[in-house]
Design an enzyme around this catalytic site. Sequence first.
Site, PDB file in Angstrom:
ATOM      1  N   LEU A  21       0.831  -1.209   0.000  1.00  0.00           N
ATOM      2  CA  LEU A  21       0.000   0.000   0.000  1.00  0.00           C
ATOM      3  C   LEU A  21       0.867   1.262   0.000  1.00  0.00           C
ATOM      4  O   LEU A  21       0.346   2.368  -0.126  1.00  0.00           O
ATOM      5  CB  LEU A  21      -0.907   0.010   1.238  1.00  0.00           C
ATOM      6  CG  LEU A  21      -1.900  -1.158   1.344  1.00  0.00           C
ATOM      7  CD1 LEU A  21      -2.641  -1.119   2.674  1.00  0.00           C
ATOM      8  CD2 LEU A  21      -2.894  -1.130   0.191  1.00  0.00           C
ATOM      9  N   SER A  22       2.192   1.103   0.151  1.00  0.00           N
ATOM     10  CA  SER A  22       3.059   2.275   0.272  1.00  0.00           C
ATOM     11  C   SER A  22       3.013   3.207  -0.946  1.00  0.00           C
ATOM     12  O   SER A  22       3.017   4.425  -0.771  1.00  0.00           O
ATOM     13  CB  SER A  22       4.498   1.842   0.554  1.00  0.00           C
ATOM     14  OG  SER A  22       4.559   1.241   1.832  1.00  0.00           O
ATOM     15  N   LYS A  71      14.527  -6.922   5.458  1.00  0.00           N
ATOM     16  CA  LYS A  71      14.784  -5.882   6.465  1.00  0.00           C
ATOM     17  C   LYS A  71      16.059  -6.112   7.272  1.00  0.00           C
ATOM     18  O   LYS A  71      16.684  -5.165   7.718  1.00  0.00           O
ATOM     19  CB  LYS A  71      13.599  -5.777   7.431  1.00  0.00           C
ATOM     20  CG  LYS A  71      12.376  -5.124   6.831  1.00  0.00           C
ATOM     21  CD  LYS A  71      11.321  -4.940   7.904  1.00  0.00           C
ATOM     22  CE  LYS A  71      10.043  -4.384   7.332  1.00  0.00           C
ATOM     23  NZ  LYS A  71       9.091  -4.004   8.376  1.00  0.00           N
ATOM     24  N   ASP A 107       9.649   1.735  11.834  1.00  0.00           N
ATOM     25  CA  ASP A 107       8.514   0.903  12.277  1.00  0.00           C
ATOM     26  C   ASP A 107       8.136   1.170  13.737  1.00  0.00           C
ATOM     27  O   ASP A 107       6.960   1.291  14.069  1.00  0.00           O
ATOM     28  CB  ASP A 107       8.847  -0.585  12.121  1.00  0.00           C
ATOM     29  CG  ASP A 107       8.787  -1.053  10.679  1.00  0.00           C
ATOM     30  OD1 ASP A 107       8.015  -0.479   9.893  1.00  0.00           O
ATOM     31  OD2 ASP A 107       9.521  -2.006  10.338  1.00  0.00           O
ATOM     32  N   GLY A 132       4.938 -12.409  20.439  1.00  0.00           N
ATOM     33  CA  GLY A 132       5.832 -12.616  19.296  1.00  0.00           C
ATOM     34  C   GLY A 132       7.238 -12.173  19.623  1.00  0.00           C
ATOM     35  O   GLY A 132       7.457 -11.379  20.558  1.00  0.00           O
ATOM     36  N   ALA A 133       8.196 -12.703  18.855  1.00  0.00           N
ATOM     37  CA  ALA A 133       9.597 -12.379  19.127  1.00  0.00           C
ATOM     38  C   ALA A 133      10.401 -12.231  17.835  1.00  0.00           C
ATOM     39  O   ALA A 133      11.619 -12.388  17.832  1.00  0.00           O
ATOM     40  CB  ALA A 133      10.216 -13.451  20.024  1.00  0.00           C
ATOM     41  N   GLY A 134       9.726 -11.915  16.724  1.00  0.00           N
ATOM     42  CA  GLY A 134      10.416 -11.694  15.458  1.00  0.00           C
ATOM     43  C   GLY A 134      10.814 -10.231  15.312  1.00  0.00           C
ATOM     44  O   GLY A 134      10.909  -9.481  16.291  1.00  0.00           O
ATOM     45  N   ALA A 136       9.204  -7.698  13.993  1.00  0.00           N
ATOM     46  CA  ALA A 136       8.155  -6.729  14.331  1.00  0.00           C
ATOM     47  C   ALA A 136       8.099  -6.533  15.844  1.00  0.00           C
ATOM     48  O   ALA A 136       7.935  -5.409  16.345  1.00  0.00           O
ATOM     49  CB  ALA A 136       6.812  -7.213  13.801  1.00  0.00           C
ATOM     50  N   MET A 227      -0.730  -5.723  15.010  1.00  0.00           N
ATOM     51  CA  MET A 227       0.068  -5.161  13.920  1.00  0.00           C
ATOM     52  C   MET A 227      -0.371  -5.662  12.544  1.00  0.00           C
ATOM     53  O   MET A 227       0.034  -5.105  11.528  1.00  0.00           O
ATOM     54  CB  MET A 227       1.547  -5.474  14.135  1.00  0.00           C
ATOM     55  CG  MET A 227       2.151  -4.623  15.221  1.00  0.00           C
ATOM     56  SD  MET A 227       3.929  -4.733  15.149  1.00  0.00           S
ATOM     57  CE  MET A 227       4.343  -3.676  16.528  1.00  0.00           C
ATOM     58  N   GLY A 248      -3.144  -2.774  12.404  1.00  0.00           N
ATOM     59  CA  GLY A 248      -1.843  -2.215  12.039  1.00  0.00           C
ATOM     60  C   GLY A 248      -1.836  -1.187  10.922  1.00  0.00           C
ATOM     61  O   GLY A 248      -0.758  -0.730  10.519  1.00  0.00           O
TER      62      GLY A 248
HETATM   63  P1  ATR Z   1       8.402 -10.776  11.782  1.00  0.00           P
HETATM   64  O1  ATR Z   1       9.811 -10.404  11.497  1.00  0.00           O
HETATM   65  O2  ATR Z   1       7.403 -10.243  10.800  1.00  0.00           O
HETATM   66  O3  ATR Z   1       8.000 -10.485  13.195  1.00  0.00           O
HETATM   67  P2  ATR Z   1       9.080 -13.601  12.124  1.00  0.00           P
HETATM   68  O4  ATR Z   1      10.475 -13.277  12.509  1.00  0.00           O
HETATM   69  O5  ATR Z   1       8.839 -14.696  11.152  1.00  0.00           O
HETATM   70  O6  ATR Z   1       8.306 -12.366  11.500  1.00  0.00           O
HETATM   71  O7  ATR Z   1       8.261 -13.877  13.479  1.00  0.00           O
HETATM   72  C1  ATR Z   1       6.948 -14.339  13.444  1.00  0.00           C
HETATM   73  C2  ATR Z   1       6.415 -14.399  14.873  1.00  0.00           C
HETATM   74  O8  ATR Z   1       5.064 -14.934  14.841  1.00  0.00           O
HETATM   75  C3  ATR Z   1       7.201 -15.318  15.782  1.00  0.00           C
HETATM   76  O9  ATR Z   1       7.182 -14.803  17.099  1.00  0.00           O
HETATM   77  C4  ATR Z   1       6.407 -16.644  15.691  1.00  0.00           C
HETATM   78  O10 ATR Z   1       6.589 -17.484  16.798  1.00  0.00           O
HETATM   79  P3  ATR Z   1       7.836 -18.516  16.845  1.00  0.00           P
HETATM   80  O11 ATR Z   1       9.042 -17.697  17.225  1.00  0.00           O
HETATM   81  O12 ATR Z   1       7.464 -19.508  17.886  1.00  0.00           O
HETATM   82  O13 ATR Z   1       7.944 -19.104  15.472  1.00  0.00           O
HETATM   83  C5  ATR Z   1       5.001 -16.088  15.677  1.00  0.00           C
HETATM   84  N1  ATR Z   1       4.018 -17.018  15.122  1.00  0.00           N
HETATM   85  C6  ATR Z   1       3.843 -17.331  13.810  1.00  0.00           C
HETATM   86  N2  ATR Z   1       2.809 -18.202  13.671  1.00  0.00           N
HETATM   87  C7  ATR Z   1       2.331 -18.435  14.939  1.00  0.00           C
HETATM   88  C8  ATR Z   1       1.259 -19.230  15.479  1.00  0.00           C
HETATM   89  N3  ATR Z   1       0.478 -19.970  14.688  1.00  0.00           N
HETATM   90  N4  ATR Z   1       1.044 -19.196  16.811  1.00  0.00           N
HETATM   91  C9  ATR Z   1       1.820 -18.447  17.621  1.00  0.00           C
HETATM   92  N5  ATR Z   1       2.852 -17.680  17.181  1.00  0.00           N
HETATM   93  C10 ATR Z   1       3.099 -17.664  15.856  1.00  0.00           C
END
Ligand code: ATR
Length: 283
Positions: A21-22, A71, A107, A132-134, A136, A227, A248
């Site tokens: 959408l940017s 990224k 971000d 989450g821990a990715g 984002a 998000m 988001g």
């Molecule tokens: P981004 O950089 O966009 O944050 P990412 O690094 O792929 O993407 O991280 C995706 C996040 O969504 C992770 O925290 C992932 O959990 P895991 O570290 O256990 O993989 C979480 N995630 C993705 N699908 C999930 C699900 N079905 N249930 C719970 N957490 C999920």
Amino acid sequence: MRITAATRVYGIIGDPVAHSLSPVMQNAAFAAAGLDCVYVTFHVPGNRLREAVEGMRALGVQGFNVTVPHKVAVLPLLDEVSPEAAAIGAVNTVKLQEGRLLGYNTDGRGFLRSLDADLGFRPEGRDIVVLGAGGAARAAVHSLCGCSPRRVVVANRTPSRAADLVAALRPLFPGVPLESCALSGGPFGDALSGANLLVNTTSASLSCGGPVADLTLLPPGCAVYDMVYGETPLVRQARERDLRAADGLGMLVGQGEIAFSIWTGLEPPAGLMMQALRPASCD
Ligand code: ATR
């Protein structure tokens, strides 16, 4: 708008990128500011990233956004990276300045802007749970910790990733209680029941269709931010429980507004980018 020999080019690299959408919001802002600039998408697969980034420099593309999956991989290809982007470990905005490629991450600040604009939420002194821990999550936690929250708990399906994120950011924010836990169990339940804000950074609702957390544990008055954009299961269930909730889209706009300012030195008119997106995001 008329493209001339003087038109400056901006864009976004990603894979996939056709859905972005940017272009809609950035071109609307360029037009409103009367700038002879155009913003386009560039589909760049992972194995062409290095060539693409050097190509941007060679062609004099004045600035570009970076989206999934580049990224993190783009960092070592740039001449300089802002301290914020280095701490987050990801770049989403690049500016060409005197032949040098400068990397930024907008971000986290875009997220804070959206929290304020869409939920009226200020993190200072508040208890926050991030799912989450990715990448984002890392941008979200970094930006939240900079606002002196009372406590931030990072909960993830794979708890070791949450622990790694917390270990990486803790030294930067020694005054902020920053903890990690699994997405279920006692510590997670306790964190939810004391939360003022729940932030979902996972893509779980896209893959499994349901919300990632049990919202019945949240206290009344807790705000919920997803998000992911659109009316996600999390946003829908939060609203059904009379909790303030936002998706988001506002963060997408916020990061775009800040990128525009980095490139042009100008603030886009308030609300313009969101207005430009409304018809596009309903497609
Ligand atoms: P981004 O950089 O966009 O944050 P990412 O690094 O792929 O993407 O991280 C995706 C996040 O969504 C992770 O925290 C992932 O959990 P895991 O570290 O256990 O993989 C979480 N995630 C993705 N699908 C999930 C699900 N079905 N249930 C719970 N957490 C999920």
